[in-house]
Scaffold this active site. Sequence first.
Site, mmCIF file in Angstrom:
data_model
loop_
_atom_site.group_PDB
_atom_site.id
_atom_site.type_symbol
_atom_site.label_atom_id
_atom_site.label_comp_id
_atom_site.label_asym_id
_atom_site.label_seq_id
_atom_site.Cartn_x
_atom_site.Cartn_y
_atom_site.Cartn_z
ATOM 1 N N HIS A 47 0.830 -1.201 0.000
ATOM 2 C CA HIS A 47 0.000 0.000 0.000
ATOM 3 C C HIS A 47 0.869 1.258 0.000
ATOM 4 O O HIS A 47 0.592 2.222 -0.719
ATOM 5 C CB HIS A 47 -0.933 -0.026 1.218
ATOM 6 C CG HIS A 47 -1.767 1.183 1.355
ATOM 7 N ND1 HIS A 47 -1.628 2.058 2.403
ATOM 8 C CD2 HIS A 47 -2.748 1.690 0.560
ATOM 9 C CE1 HIS A 47 -2.490 3.050 2.258
ATOM 10 N NE2 HIS A 47 -3.182 2.843 1.147
ATOM 11 N N GLU A 50 2.266 1.730 -3.393
ATOM 12 C CA GLU A 50 1.207 2.204 -4.297
ATOM 13 C C GLU A 50 1.140 3.731 -4.257
ATOM 14 O O GLU A 50 1.077 4.396 -5.292
ATOM 15 C CB GLU A 50 -0.144 1.614 -3.896
ATOM 16 C CG GLU A 50 -1.326 2.227 -4.611
ATOM 17 C CD GLU A 50 -2.561 2.311 -3.748
ATOM 18 O OE1 GLU A 50 -3.225 3.381 -3.792
ATOM 19 O OE2 GLU A 50 -2.886 1.341 -3.041
ATOM 20 N N HIS A 51 1.173 4.292 -3.063
ATOM 21 C CA HIS A 51 1.133 5.745 -2.918
ATOM 22 C C HIS A 51 2.364 6.406 -3.535
ATOM 23 O O HIS A 51 2.263 7.440 -4.193
ATOM 24 C CB HIS A 51 1.042 6.127 -1.437
ATOM 25 C CG HIS A 51 -0.339 6.073 -0.895
ATOM 26 N ND1 HIS A 51 -1.044 7.199 -0.548
ATOM 27 C CD2 HIS A 51 -1.155 5.020 -0.625
ATOM 28 C CE1 HIS A 51 -2.233 6.855 -0.102
ATOM 29 N NE2 HIS A 51 -2.322 5.531 -0.124
ATOM 30 N N GLU A 126 -4.958 8.180 6.261
ATOM 31 C CA GLU A 126 -5.850 7.185 5.654
ATOM 32 C C GLU A 126 -6.145 6.052 6.639
ATOM 33 O O GLU A 126 -7.295 5.628 6.778
ATOM 34 C CB GLU A 126 -5.213 6.633 4.380
ATOM 35 C CG GLU A 126 -6.108 5.715 3.600
ATOM 36 C CD GLU A 126 -5.477 5.230 2.300
ATOM 37 O OE1 GLU A 126 -6.142 4.441 1.610
ATOM 38 O OE2 GLU A 126 -4.337 5.624 1.970
#
Length: 174
Positions: A47, A50-51, A126
């Site tokens: 994750h 991904e960012h 997030e």
Amino acid sequence: MTPVLETLPGGLRLLLDPDPQAQTVAAGCFVTVGARDEAPGEMGVSHFLEHLMFKGSTRVGAAELNERLDDLGGYSNAFTGEEMTVYHLAALPERCGEVFGTLSELLRPALRPGDIHTERGVILEEIAMYAEQPVTQVMEALHSTYWGRHPLGQSVLGTPKRCRAWTWPASERT
């Protein structure tokens, strides 16, 4: 028309599904790495990466990359799941070459120390946002109970503690 599966010399597989009457062109890159591939000490790294993909490459900075995405006039996003990480774009058909060029640039992250630090804050926000959602709490509890210590029992997003601990060689050199 029938979809066509092509494999490039480097092993990248392309699934092409042409539709001459389509109003948009869409491209996606499905990376077969997700939460299930992470050891406990790596929880959330897919994750995090991904960012970081949206922070630019060594040739194109974050501002220019995101400007290119905006200029395509379509849609771009990504998500990480248990099984894979997906990057996708859509735009007008006449921008097809730019879609693929921009997606290609997106998939070559520079992993700059400043970007890692900045994105860490975004990911912590997030994680906090999802932690406040009852459905997320229930799903993570169910996954943890069912899968136990298996990687599928871990959070796809990672934890604040793991997120704060991430470093990459690029960030350690400077």
